[in-house]
Every structure is written in structure tokens, then in C-alpha cells.
Design a protein around this motif. Sequence first.
Motif, PDB file in Angstrom:
ATOM      1  N   ASP A  48      -6.845  -0.782  -5.240  1.00  0.00           N
ATOM      2  CA  ASP A  48      -7.827  -0.880  -4.314  1.00  0.00           C
ATOM      3  C   ASP A  48      -7.021  -1.229  -2.982  1.00  0.00           C
ATOM      4  N   VAL A  49      -7.252  -0.390  -1.862  1.00  0.00           N
ATOM      5  CA  VAL A  49      -6.571  -0.525  -0.528  1.00  0.00           C
ATOM      6  C   VAL A  49      -7.626  -1.641   0.301  1.00  0.00           C
ATOM      7  N   GLU A  50      -6.811  -2.500   0.727  1.00  0.00           N
ATOM      8  CA  GLU A  50      -7.734  -3.483   1.679  1.00  0.00           C
ATOM      9  C   GLU A  50      -7.698  -2.967   3.040  1.00  0.00           C
ATOM     10  N   GLU A  51      -6.519  -2.126   3.728  1.00  0.00           N
ATOM     11  CA  GLU A  51      -6.645  -1.701   5.010  1.00  0.00           C
ATOM     12  C   GLU A  51      -5.452  -0.487   5.111  1.00  0.00           C
ATOM     13  N   VAL A  52      -5.745   0.306   6.077  1.00  0.00           N
ATOM     14  CA  VAL A  52      -4.878   1.438   6.602  1.00  0.00           C
ATOM     15  C   VAL A  52      -4.811   1.256   8.026  1.00  0.00           C
ATOM     16  N   THR A  53      -3.446   1.219   8.433  1.00  0.00           N
ATOM     17  CA  THR A  53      -3.311   0.852   9.913  1.00  0.00           C
ATOM     18  C   THR A  53      -2.727   2.290  10.246  1.00  0.00           C
ATOM     19  N   TYR A  54      -3.526   3.116  11.122  1.00  0.00           N
ATOM     20  CA  TYR A  54      -3.136   4.395  11.676  1.00  0.00           C
ATOM     21  C   TYR A  54      -3.973   4.850  12.846  1.00  0.00           C
ATOM     22  N   PRO A  55      -3.273   5.206  13.790  1.00  0.00           N
ATOM     23  CA  PRO A  55      -1.847   5.377  14.151  1.00  0.00           C
ATOM     24  C   PRO A  55      -1.244   4.043  14.660  1.00  0.00           C
ATOM     25  N   THR A  56       0.276   3.938  14.307  1.00  0.00           N
ATOM     26  CA  THR A  56       0.883   2.764  14.848  1.00  0.00           C
ATOM     27  C   THR A  56       1.678   3.269  15.865  1.00  0.00           C
ATOM     28  N   GLY A  57       2.479   2.185  16.286  1.00  0.00           N
ATOM     29  CA  GLY A  57       3.625   2.655  17.455  1.00  0.00           C
ATOM     30  C   GLY A  57       4.511   3.466  17.287  1.00  0.00           C
ATOM     31  N   ASN A  58       4.797   4.056  15.783  1.00  0.00           N
ATOM     32  CA  ASN A  58       5.911   5.275  15.383  1.00  0.00           C
ATOM     33  C   ASN A  58       5.042   6.496  15.210  1.00  0.00           C
ATOM     34  N   LYS A  59       5.220   7.763  15.711  1.00  0.00           N
ATOM     35  CA  LYS A  59       4.836   8.741  15.366  1.00  0.00           C
ATOM     36  C   LYS A  59       4.830   9.139  13.810  1.00  0.00           C
ATOM     37  N   GLY A  60       3.782   9.595  13.215  1.00  0.00           N
ATOM     38  CA  GLY A  60       3.681   9.838  11.794  1.00  0.00           C
ATOM     39  C   GLY A  60       3.913   8.794  10.873  1.00  0.00           C
ATOM     40  N   VAL A  61       3.681   7.720  11.211  1.00  0.00           N
ATOM     41  CA  VAL A  61       4.048   6.253  10.338  1.00  0.00           C
ATOM     42  C   VAL A  61       2.538   5.756  10.227  1.00  0.00           C
ATOM     43  N   ALA A  62       2.298   5.405   9.074  1.00  0.00           N
ATOM     44  CA  ALA A  62       1.259   4.357   8.853  1.00  0.00           C
ATOM     45  C   ALA A  62       1.648   3.206   7.921  1.00  0.00           C
ATOM     46  N   TYR A  63       0.706   2.103   8.137  1.00  0.00           N
ATOM     47  CA  TYR A  63       0.901   0.959   7.117  1.00  0.00           C
ATOM     48  C   TYR A  63      -0.252   0.930   6.144  1.00  0.00           C
ATOM     49  N   VAL A  64      -0.204   0.710   4.853  1.00  0.00           N
ATOM     50  CA  VAL A  64      -1.130   0.636   3.870  1.00  0.00           C
ATOM     51  C   VAL A  64      -1.067  -0.692   3.295  1.00  0.00           C
ATOM     52  N   THR A  65      -2.185  -1.471   3.356  1.00  0.00           N
ATOM     53  CA  THR A  65      -2.142  -2.815   2.674  1.00  0.00           C
ATOM     54  C   THR A  65      -3.023  -2.872   1.465  1.00  0.00           C
ATOM     55  N   PHE A  66      -2.413  -3.134   0.475  1.00  0.00           N
ATOM     56  CA  PHE A  66      -3.181  -3.247  -0.836  1.00  0.00           C
ATOM     57  C   PHE A  66      -3.804  -4.812  -1.231  1.00  0.00           C
ATOM     58  N   GLU A  67      -4.824  -4.767  -2.005  1.00  0.00           N
ATOM     59  CA  GLU A  67      -5.500  -5.996  -2.115  1.00  0.00           C
ATOM     60  C   GLU A  67      -4.705  -6.759  -3.272  1.00  0.00           C
ATOM     61  N   ASP A  68      -3.874  -6.102  -3.863  1.00  0.00           N
ATOM     62  CA  ASP A  68      -2.899  -6.552  -4.998  1.00  0.00           C
ATOM     63  C   ASP A  68      -1.622  -6.285  -4.818  1.00  0.00           C
ATOM     64  N   GLN A  69      -0.732  -7.182  -4.710  1.00  0.00           N
ATOM     65  CA  GLN A  69       0.606  -7.177  -4.495  1.00  0.00           C
ATOM     66  C   GLN A  69       1.491  -6.245  -5.477  1.00  0.00           C
ATOM     67  N   GLU A  70       0.893  -6.276  -6.795  1.00  0.00           N
ATOM     68  CA  GLU A  70       1.481  -5.524  -7.890  1.00  0.00           C
ATOM     69  C   GLU A  70       1.272  -3.873  -7.702  1.00  0.00           C
ATOM     70  N   VAL A  71       0.147  -3.712  -7.057  1.00  0.00           N
ATOM     71  CA  VAL A  71       0.134  -2.031  -6.777  1.00  0.00           C
ATOM     72  C   VAL A  71       1.221  -1.533  -5.748  1.00  0.00           C
ATOM     73  N   VAL A  72       1.730  -2.579  -4.893  1.00  0.00           N
ATOM     74  CA  VAL A  72       2.675  -1.981  -4.138  1.00  0.00           C
ATOM     75  C   VAL A  72       3.988  -1.609  -4.936  1.00  0.00           C
ATOM     76  N   GLU A  73       4.469  -2.423  -6.006  1.00  0.00           N
ATOM     77  CA  GLU A  73       5.337  -2.079  -6.822  1.00  0.00           C
ATOM     78  C   GLU A  73       5.072  -0.780  -7.784  1.00  0.00           C
ATOM     79  N   SER A  74       3.960  -0.590  -7.922  1.00  0.00           N
ATOM     80  CA  SER A  74       3.519   0.588  -8.860  1.00  0.00           C
ATOM     81  C   SER A  74       3.697   1.781  -8.038  1.00  0.00           C
ATOM     82  N   VAL A  75       3.249   1.778  -6.683  1.00  0.00           N
ATOM     83  CA  VAL A  75       2.989   3.176  -5.671  1.00  0.00           C
ATOM     84  C   VAL A  75       4.833   3.449  -5.592  1.00  0.00           C
ATOM     85  N   LEU A  76       5.565   2.323  -5.226  1.00  0.00           N
ATOM     86  CA  LEU A  76       6.898   2.429  -4.858  1.00  0.00           C
ATOM     87  C   LEU A  76       7.539   3.236  -6.124  1.00  0.00           C
TER      88      LEU A  76
END
Length: 340
Positions: A48-76
Motif C-alpha cells: 500500500d502506497v501512502e503518497e508519491v511525490t513527483y516531480p521533486t527538485g531533482n530531475k527524474g527523481v520521485a519519492y514513494v512513501t509506503f503505509e508500512d515500513q516493512e514494504v520498504v525492505e521488501s521493495v529494496l
Amino acid sequence: ISAQATGRAAKSTRTVVIAGVPDGLLQDDVMADILTIHFQKSRNNGGDVEEVTYPTGNKGVAYVTFEDQEVVESVLKKDDHQLEDKRLSQPYPLRVTPYSEKVFSSVSSVLNMAVFKDQFVLEDLVEEMKKQSRDLTFGPLQPDGQIAVQGSFPAIKVLRDFLLLKAKSLSEKDNREESKSHQRLRRRLQEDRRTTERRNFVPDGDGGKQVVVLDTDIYHYMKHFFPWIFQENDVAIFAVTDGDITTVCVENAGRADAGQVLSVKKKIEDQSIKLHSILRKIRVSFKECPRDEKQRHKWVCERLKSSYPQVLVIPHDAHVEVIGFSSDIFEFTKEMSSKS
């Protein structure tokens, strides 16, 4: 304030940085939607994705925030992220990294290995260096013995210490093999030097000189937010910056003794090591922006500084560098993007 800070920190630990987002192909909100879909799919180890920040100050870069921290470990854990969607003409590879990843990793250095050529096979020594410093990137060994090295500042310092030990062991070996006549000559030179030192001795206490090598960004942050570290009675502190590296010299300027000079050096070094582990940096480029847009970006940066008292903004002609704690940088760049 404490609860707000805790909330920010928790959010940053649930956030990943996405590089390689195809720029300019689709509307920003459409690209954000495609990223959301990608990172919600189970085949991409998402959730579950809580928020996507795009565009950002850096070209071609986005921030994806998940609702659960465990998903971060899985995605990586997924090595190959390919952004695919019927609205895209082809798949685009993405690089996914933790938001808390340190960004002070662009320090470059050129090492002259020629000093070891009479005692080592240089290629073998380079292989040993690579095993000792797996976090560093090495260029090809040049015919003149020079080799380019790139990586984090602490890793380069570890490599430097490794080579110094090598050099010291060679020096000790050479000393043992010196002829008696060379040893007598060396003793005579040492006696002459001691005589000169006694002649030039300052009775009030010559505290000597200490040197600290710092990452330039860390130095700027310390100078701005911890100026007292570089201020001490009877001690002179001055710095010389050469690109990514700043050399800070600490020496007696009055009645300081060697212990006081060493104490100041240690204070600077300890603070730099502490900051290196918790700070990160983002470069916001204005290179391709029209002049009025550049001015607007810089104006927004200036306005935001008062809201983020622990963020250091360093302006340049074509970009600004933003240095601070991970959670503050996350909020700063997000707010900057929305207001620019």
C-alpha cells in the motif's frame, strides 16, 4: 514539536527514492499514478502506497512513501525494477534506494601508487585495496602508477590509513636494512634537528600543529551551525578547501599546550564523524530552467529556510545544495517543489 519531529522521522523511514523516472513524457500526475501502480504490485514486492511525490527538485527523481515500513525492505530486495505501463512506449529501469541513504558519497581522489613499485606488484596491491575497501570504486591503474578512487569520505579515509600502514611497514623494513654508515648519518641529522628545535623553542608552550581532513559539505554545515567548535582561546584554526575535501589546521596561537591543541582537533573530528552518519544532501538543479524560474526557485529556498532552522542551503549559479537531517530534507524538497 517533539511529536511532529517523530512523525517526520517515521515517514522518512517509510520512504524510498526512485531514480530513472522518464522525464517529460507524460503529465506529472499521470507519471505519479504509474509509479503508484508499480509499487503497489506484489510482483514488484510492493504494498500500500501512502503518497508519491513527483516531480521533486531533482530531475527524474520521485519519492514513494509506503503505509508500512516493512514494504520498504521488501521493495529494496528486488534487484530489477522496470517501470511498465500501456501509457509508456517502453519499459524504463528504475533505481530504488532508501531515503535515509547518505549522499556524501561523491568524494574523488587520485592515488599515486608509484611509491610502492619497488616493493610490490602494483596490480596485486590494487586487488588487495579493493578487498579492503569494497564500498569504493576504482578506476584503471595508469602506467605512471596513478589510480582514481571514488566513494564515501569515511571509506576513503580507511583506505588512506591502510596505505599509510603499508608505507610504515616498508619504512621500518628499510630502516632495518640500512647500513651502519647511513644510520650514523641519520643520527647526526636528527641531532642537528634537535639542536635547531631547542634553539627555536618557545618557553610559553608550543602546542604544535594538528590537521583534520573533512568532507567539505560537513565542514560548511559545522561552520554554520556549530561555529563554537572552531573558536578556542589561544588556538588558531584555519581551513583550506580543495573541492570535496577541506583541511582544517589547528595550532597554538598563544599559551596553549599540545594537549589543548589535540583536544580541539579531536572535538572537530568527533563532531564531523557524528554529522556524517546522520546528514544527507540533495542538489536541486536549475541548469535548464529559464532565468525567471531560477529566481523563483531561489526565492522559495530563501523563504523556506526560516521554517527549517537545521537545514543549510548553499546557493550556486545553476543549482542549490540542501544539507540537513533526512526528515527535514524530505519535507523541505517536497515543499519547495509544491511552491516553485
